[in-house]
Design an enzyme around this catalytic site. Sequence first.
Site, PDB file in Angstrom:
ATOM      1  N   ASP A  39      33.211  40.416  36.963  1.00  0.00           N
ATOM      2  CA  ASP A  39      34.353  40.579  37.852  1.00  0.00           C
ATOM      3  C   ASP A  39      35.689  40.495  37.116  1.00  0.00           C
ATOM      4  OD1 ASP A  39      32.842  41.006  40.084  1.00  0.00           O
ATOM      5  OD2 ASP A  39      33.036  38.987  40.895  1.00  0.00           O
ATOM      6  N   LYS A  61      37.276  43.429  41.335  1.00  0.00           N
ATOM      7  CA  LYS A  61      38.267  43.849  42.313  1.00  0.00           C
ATOM      8  C   LYS A  61      39.481  42.945  42.180  1.00  0.00           C
ATOM      9  CE  LYS A  61      34.535  44.961  45.536  1.00  0.00           C
ATOM     10  NZ  LYS A  61      33.490  44.410  44.653  1.00  0.00           N
ATOM     11  N   MET A 174      42.840  32.958  48.145  1.00  0.00           N
ATOM     12  CA  MET A 174      43.274  34.326  48.467  1.00  0.00           C
ATOM     13  C   MET A 174      44.341  34.333  49.561  1.00  0.00           C
ATOM     14  SD  MET A 174      39.494  36.138  48.394  1.00  0.00           S
ATOM     15  CE  MET A 174      38.815  34.958  49.569  1.00  0.00           C
TER      16      MET A 174
END
Length: 256
Positions: A39, A61, A174
């Site tokens: 990742d 991502k 996030m």
Amino acid sequence: MNPIIQPKVTLVGAGPGDPDLITLKGVLALNKADVVLYDALIDPVLLDHAPASAIKLFVGKRVGKHSLPQEDTNQLCVSLARKHGHVVRLKGGDPFVFGRGAEELDYIETCGISTEVIPGITSAIAVPAVAGVPVTKRGVSESFWVVTGTTSSGGLSRDLALAAQSTATVVILMGTKKLAEIVSVYRNYEQQDLPIAIIQSGTTRDEKITAGYIHDIEEKAFENNVEAPAIIIIGEVVRESTKLAEVYREAVKYTL
């Protein structure tokens, strides 16, 4: 005679950012990898634990910069395992803490591929800890919530409104793009004087900490150009960090 391929996918948590914080079991899995799918938040140094012959593919991502859709990553795990053998799916933090590890595992097992999970140190606890902030402390906080700042629909989790009414420490992953919404939730419950810290790139050499209160954190975040990846931690435990003590001493002097 070609060796018989034995397909397997191992989900490995790489930890919060510092490459030394991966577990020994995670390193041993990388040692035996035929393929590594990694990742965006993975330190490239970790790839050195895999054999030189291993295929190493980036499937990460980042906000606004998607590499592969999740469905494509799932299929890639299966197809590469069938073709090459042992696939290590290397994910930041812990794969089962907002890492979509369970979704990947479900798909892979449905396809009849053998799987293993090697947990990682989650950034939700490790990043505050390295900054000197304990998520719990006797007499200060008896519990903690870990909440996503961005749900699958793109919105702020409704659980935050419940967390804001408690005395628990709240860790938001996030959530940097939702800072104004987060502040609004706490203001609605008259928590504007609650300590809050935003820890960007925690546990790495690029770590940057912005601390203050609900009522002034937006201004400070703007001044410090805060951006993802970052952890937001809210609660009285933020004052417990010796790294941040000066911030709150200055605040007390100002109010006096």
